[in-house]
Design a protein around this motif. Sequence first.
Motif, PDB file in Angstrom:
ATOM      1  N   LEU A 107      -0.723   4.123   0.814  1.00 37.28           N
ATOM      2  CA  LEU A 107      -1.159   3.368   1.587  1.00 37.28           C
ATOM      3  C   LEU A 107      -2.142   2.185   1.458  1.00 37.28           C
ATOM      4  N   THR A 168       3.616  -5.673   8.132  1.00 42.83           N
ATOM      5  CA  THR A 168       4.080  -5.088   7.582  1.00 42.83           C
ATOM      6  C   THR A 168       4.068  -5.213   5.930  1.00 42.83           C
ATOM      7  N   TRP A 170       3.968  -5.700   1.042  1.00 42.11           N
ATOM      8  CA  TRP A 170       3.303  -4.894  -0.057  1.00 42.11           C
ATOM      9  C   TRP A 170       2.423  -5.531  -0.902  1.00 42.11           C
ATOM     10  N   ALA A 188       2.840  -0.076   0.086  1.00 40.03           N
ATOM     11  CA  ALA A 188       3.247  -0.508   1.047  1.00 40.03           C
ATOM     12  C   ALA A 188       0.994  -1.435   1.176  1.00 40.03           C
ATOM     13  N   ILE A 204       7.015   5.587   7.808  1.00 39.75           N
ATOM     14  CA  ILE A 204       7.365   3.469   6.692  1.00 39.75           C
ATOM     15  C   ILE A 204       8.096   4.838   5.695  1.00 39.75           C
ATOM     16  N   VAL A 206       9.711   3.164   1.575  1.00 33.35           N
ATOM     17  CA  VAL A 206       9.546   2.102   1.075  1.00 33.35           C
ATOM     18  C   VAL A 206      10.799   2.643   0.210  1.00 33.35           C
ATOM     19  N   ASN A 240      10.872   5.868  -0.074  1.00 34.06           N
ATOM     20  CA  ASN A 240       8.756   6.910  -0.424  1.00 34.06           C
ATOM     21  C   ASN A 240       8.600   7.778  -1.466  1.00 34.06           C
ATOM     22  N   ARG A 259       8.737   1.357   9.989  1.00 36.61           N
ATOM     23  CA  ARG A 259       8.612  -0.142   8.548  1.00 36.61           C
ATOM     24  C   ARG A 259       9.280  -0.296   7.767  1.00 36.61           C
ATOM     25  N   ILE A 261      10.320  -1.306   3.713  1.00 31.70           N
ATOM     26  CA  ILE A 261      10.015  -2.134   2.526  1.00 31.70           C
ATOM     27  C   ILE A 261      10.630  -1.474   2.055  1.00 31.70           C
ATOM     28  N   THR A 263      11.738  -2.694  -2.450  1.00 36.90           N
ATOM     29  CA  THR A 263      10.911  -3.398  -3.235  1.00 36.90           C
ATOM     30  C   THR A 263      11.936  -2.982  -5.004  1.00 36.90           C
ATOM     31  N   ARG A 304      10.434  -7.365   4.695  1.00 40.46           N
ATOM     32  CA  ARG A 304      10.685  -5.955   5.721  1.00 40.46           C
ATOM     33  C   ARG A 304      11.249  -6.430   6.823  1.00 40.46           C
TER      34      ARG A 304
END
Length: 496
Positions: A107, A168, A170, A188, A204, A206, A240, A259, A261, A263, A304
């Motif tokens: 991060l 937030t 990336w 992130a 968070i 991801v 993650n 948060r 995201i 990806t 996000r």
Amino acid sequence: MNSEVSKSRRVVWLTPWLSVLMACSSMNGTPQDADAGGLLDAQSLDVVDDLPQAPLPVVHGLSELPDQSPDPRVVEVDLTAASGEAMYVQDRWTRILAYNNSSPGPLLHARVGDRVIVHFRNNMPDDTTVHWHGLRISDQMDGSPRIQAPVPAHGSFTYDFVVPEPGTFWYHSHVSSIEQIDRGLYGAIVVHEASPPRFNAERIFVLDDVRLDANYQIGRFLTSGPDVGRGRTGNYLLTNGTAGTYALTVPRGGVERWRIINTANARTMSLAVLGANIRVIATDGGFLPTPYAPDRLEIAPGQRLELEVRVSDPDAEHVELLSFVLVQRSDGTIGEEAIPIVDATIEGSVDPVEPTYPTVRLPETSVPAEERQLLLSGGVVDGGVEFTINGVAGHGHDHPVTERVMQGMPQRWTITSQVSPEHPFHLHGQFFQIVERGGVPVTDEPGLRDTVLVRGNEPVTILTYFENPGRWMYHCHISEHSERGMMAEIQVTPNP
Ligand code: C2O
Ligand code: CU
């Protein structure tokens, strides 16, 4: 949620062609009024230089890039791209690409107004750049391979920029993105507010998907078929960097900031939270004027969402984040299945902290917006698939800038797709509002975005003010489309 799903720890194998059919429910939320009490004035969020700096809030879920700078207003980090390994399936190592030996990369977090210095090193045999998705920084530091000469094998580059607004974001490779992002080159970014709203905890998540072959290695990249038409999807969902269910504990009573995201190369995620009360409080461009509570959270590649999660249900034992995918059942039928990608066991308790959100006013102007039409299309050229924006395939890194606009001049772009089911359309260096879908005003996608999902047969109109001067790419975030031509660039001329 029934306990059967909540207790399962399966890694669900999705057949690639099915996984691309994943459900896309729209965000059918009813806007709710924000807590009107004690709102911060937007001014108080401005950075005050001599303010003593409190430590940054801890963001649980990812390790942090160590900050080497003694200056509290400078974040200085080392970031190295190299090949690495991940254990997505127990006792099986998958060869990946990683930032600092990790995917997601560590991060990067900072406070709004901080100067960020990233000493980047490329230890891969191939060229790369790092793009800071969503940060409205200088175009010279944006990682666009049209501006920055890609960093060659064993080369390095120092990215140096000031983070202009909280939210937030990336980072990811912007060279050979089909493979480099899919193999793991993403991480992130959290930019904290000058005085962040208080929560019991910040987390968070991801999200990604990856396609593993029979040897648990990243599957071959195909140059035809659905992988190109719809974009590549995987057979494992990752949270993650964990395949299957990502497990943690949360205390009862807490009010948390989550948060999220997306990806993934091509998979739009449809999510729901069980066992807690949630509201969407922020999108790509930061806090919303009014939080809202949709039944499903739709998050397209690149986008996000930030959630306020209240662990207030006295009967719940778990808070779960579910991802809805279409799967083929044993009887051959296709149905939607809820995959628990996050399982937070409720343990212990805390006194709730009441967050106070800043007052947000979206940009406005009396200047009439200039209208522009964008047609996303494609076809077969010389035996290969080529994608286009307004008839032009933006191949290579030296495609000339064709569009020009004056900084601050509002433009409404109506984006229509003639090819493939979905395009998460991304504009670098700016934010926009989603104003219409199919000519009808949009009420359920509020706030500022840098990425919008464009579906077939439904033109989407966005409104942007081009506040950030420079040369900015815009492209589909399905790398299989952008790298085959669905990419262009606009020059925003500084307004004196
Ligand atoms: Cu996240 Cu040009 O992309
Ligand atoms: Cu696309």
